[in-house]
Enzyme design. Sequence first.
Site, PDB file in Angstrom:
ATOM      1  N   LYS A  22      11.067   7.739  57.515  1.00 19.76           N
ATOM      2  CA  LYS A  22      10.658   8.010  56.095  1.00 19.76           C
ATOM      3  C   LYS A  22      10.019   9.642  56.239  1.00 19.76           C
ATOM      4  CE  LYS A  22       6.828   6.181  54.116  1.00 19.76           C
ATOM      5  NZ  LYS A  22       5.863   7.056  53.282  1.00 19.76           N
ATOM      6  N   SER A  23       9.233  10.011  57.186  1.00 24.51           N
ATOM      7  CA  SER A  23       8.847  11.268  57.415  1.00 24.51           C
ATOM      8  C   SER A  23      10.054  12.402  57.636  1.00 24.51           C
ATOM      9  CB  SER A  23       8.017  11.427  58.779  1.00 24.51           C
ATOM     10  OG  SER A  23       6.587  10.779  58.387  1.00 24.51           O
ATOM     11  N   GLY A 100       2.727  10.342  48.424  1.00 24.47           N
ATOM     12  CA  GLY A 100       1.943  11.471  48.937  1.00 24.47           C
ATOM     13  C   GLY A 100       2.668  12.659  50.089  1.00 24.47           C
ATOM     14  N   SER A 173      -4.158  15.877  59.422  1.00 22.90           N
ATOM     15  CA  SER A 173      -3.272  15.260  58.773  1.00 22.90           C
ATOM     16  C   SER A 173      -1.898  16.121  58.853  1.00 22.90           C
ATOM     17  CB  SER A 173      -3.789  15.282  57.306  1.00 22.90           C
ATOM     18  OG  SER A 173      -2.658  15.320  56.387  1.00 22.90           O
ATOM     19  N   GLN A 175       0.392  15.704  56.893  1.00 20.93           N
ATOM     20  CA  GLN A 175       0.949  16.186  55.549  1.00 20.93           C
ATOM     21  C   GLN A 175       0.215  17.552  55.195  1.00 20.93           C
ATOM     22  OE1 GLN A 175       0.116  13.150  52.695  1.00 20.93           O
ATOM     23  NE2 GLN A 175       1.931  11.793  53.561  1.00 20.93           N
ATOM     24  N   ASP A 320      -0.033   4.786  60.594  1.00 18.98           N
ATOM     25  CA  ASP A 320       0.607   3.757  59.344  1.00 18.98           C
ATOM     26  C   ASP A 320       0.779   2.165  60.147  1.00 18.98           C
ATOM     27  OD1 ASP A 320       0.860   5.883  57.677  1.00 18.98           O
ATOM     28  OD2 ASP A 320       2.751   6.509  58.347  1.00 18.98           O
ATOM     29  N   LYS A 347      -5.355   5.971  51.695  1.00 20.27           N
ATOM     30  CA  LYS A 347      -3.815   5.851  51.880  1.00 20.27           C
ATOM     31  C   LYS A 347      -3.376   5.230  50.595  1.00 20.27           C
ATOM     32  CE  LYS A 347      -3.079   7.560  56.010  1.00 20.27           C
ATOM     33  NZ  LYS A 347      -2.395   8.670  55.993  1.00 20.27           N
ATOM     34  N   ARG A 351      -6.792   0.848  53.059  1.00 21.44           N
ATOM     35  CA  ARG A 351      -6.338  -0.149  53.778  1.00 21.44           C
ATOM     36  C   ARG A 351      -7.228  -0.733  54.507  1.00 21.44           C
ATOM     37  NH1 ARG A 351      -0.677   3.052  55.516  1.00 21.44           N
ATOM     38  NH2 ARG A 351       0.349   2.590  53.621  1.00 21.44           N
ATOM     39  N   ARG A 393       2.729  -1.211  53.078  1.00 24.45           N
ATOM     40  CA  ARG A 393       2.360  -1.942  54.680  1.00 24.45           C
ATOM     41  C   ARG A 393       1.371  -2.647  54.452  1.00 24.45           C
ATOM     42  NH1 ARG A 393       5.465   2.054  57.003  1.00 24.45           N
ATOM     43  NH2 ARG A 393       5.085   4.067  56.271  1.00 24.45           N
TER      44      ARG A 393
HETATM   45  C1  S3P Z   1       3.040  11.381  56.985  1.00 27.59           C
HETATM   46  C2  S3P Z   1       1.715  11.710  57.753  1.00 27.59           C
HETATM   47  C3  S3P Z   1       0.618  10.640  57.570  1.00 27.59           C
HETATM   48  C4  S3P Z   1       1.220   9.297  57.140  1.00 27.59           C
HETATM   49  C5  S3P Z   1       2.319   9.083  56.080  1.00 27.59           C
HETATM   50  C6  S3P Z   1       3.122  10.212  56.419  1.00 27.59           C
HETATM   51  C7  S3P Z   1       3.976  12.484  57.027  1.00 27.59           C
HETATM   52  O1  S3P Z   1      -0.118  11.037  56.351  1.00 27.59           O
HETATM   53  O2  S3P Z   1       0.106   8.398  56.864  1.00 27.59           O
HETATM   54  O3  S3P Z   1       2.670   8.026  55.861  1.00 27.59           O
HETATM   55  O4  S3P Z   1       5.370  12.334  56.954  1.00 27.59           O
HETATM   56  O5  S3P Z   1       3.637  13.607  57.175  1.00 27.59           O
HETATM   57  P1  S3P Z   1      -1.467  11.998  56.617  1.00 27.59           P
HETATM   58  O6  S3P Z   1      -0.845  13.377  57.022  1.00 27.59           O
HETATM   59  O7  S3P Z   1      -2.100  12.013  55.253  1.00 27.59           O
HETATM   60  O8  S3P Z   1      -2.244  11.666  57.577  1.00 27.59           O
END
Ligand code: S3P
Length: 450
Positions: A22-23, A100, A173, A175, A320, A347, A351, A393
Amino acid sequence: MAILKSRKLKSIPAEITVPGDKSISHRSAMFAGLAKGTTIIDGFLPSEDCLCTVKAMQALGAEVQPLEEVEGVGLVKLAITGKGSKLQAPTHPIDCGNSGTTTRLLCGILAGQNFTTELFGDPSLSKRPMKRVADPLAQMGARVEGQGEKICAPLKVHGGTLKPMYYKLPVASAQVKSAVLLAGMFAQGKTTVVEPVATRNHTERLFSHFGIKWLREDDAVSVYGPQEPQARDVMVPGDISSAAFWMVAVAASPGAQITIKNVGLNPTRTGILNVLLRMGAQVTHSELQSDGEPRGNIVVKGGELNATVIGGAEIPNVIDELPILAVAGALARGNTLIRDAEELRVKETDRIAAVAHNLRLMGVKVTERPDGMEIEGGAKLQGATLPCFGDHRIAMAFAIAGMFAEGTTTIEGTECISTSYPGFEHHLDLFLHGDTAARPIPTISRIPPH
Ligand code: S3P
């Protein structure tokens, strides 16, 4: 409302291939949309979340051509043609769905554009804090307006000329790190992000892949702006976070064995392998290829699991996987402790509360803590009717828990599974019935033509 029924597992397939990461899928689509020229993305994850990113890049001027679809899963290969990093102002607000990652990473990209973009999402996304990206982007010269103190969606991202900056992440994080680094591509000079604990580094690896100059010095990651990605094809490996569900199902089944093929083995994501090893499962992996992102096959052999402690610097690496690892804890001998994981509270749902609620409904003793939980392992799990709080999840973790429970476990509201794992129900059928014949092939989500 969609429901999913789980019961004692009947057979274990010798091998399984999970959908794309996914990422990496999100980021590939974003980089491709920012590059001049065409990028072919193979192994793409056609989940609702990643399709939101593709549609967002389309709305910002990229052209998208579907190349290959898999029945019941969706678009796994596509070509994205970008016009360069000066994007086109969208004619309508962009729907980020439940994602997110789409929202936060797009904020970084949109901060560097000379127009304003509106972003919105579903009720769960609209509760998630965007202040963590709004604050650093404001320091760089952009303005992200949102709702309330936490700056929740709907958002207005007012982009403009950006200043580079040195930013110490207040939370670990990926993200937020990625949003600042993406914005850094548009600023004049060196933008640095310092991480308190290492988080997934897919953005940095894709920087290298798309020809963007960047640097890691200890816990600091820097990018030099302005730079524009160069189109280059991407092969996305399978998602270890999706493989995690089958890994736990097999790890907790003495005598069982499975090979999960072509999974991403980026060391910032493989924490689950170490946790399962500590719990007593036999887990090996063979690295097949490393074209930017390492990938390979994972072999898991089941046994009696023992409790463990999961915390500290390991948390971002398994963030995750914690819902399914909590289920593993319930199936293990002894008390499993998850700590330093307060991020779980923000999340797709809280969770910690969701896992504790559902484990208790199945007869497991759980002590909730502000930053995690303690799970008393070894109880006989009882089938129950469980909510999944709109969280993919949680839904999948409890489908696995149901395989070890007496009677039937019904999970309600499972349409959310498509945000990360289209085809999960078919894979579940392989374990519950030994084939997928009982379930009609689901309709897949498509991207609108340009
Ligand atoms: C992700 C980072 C994580 C993860 C999310 C995907 C990403 O979140 O939990 O499912 O793709 O950068 P955080 O950066 O908020 O920890």
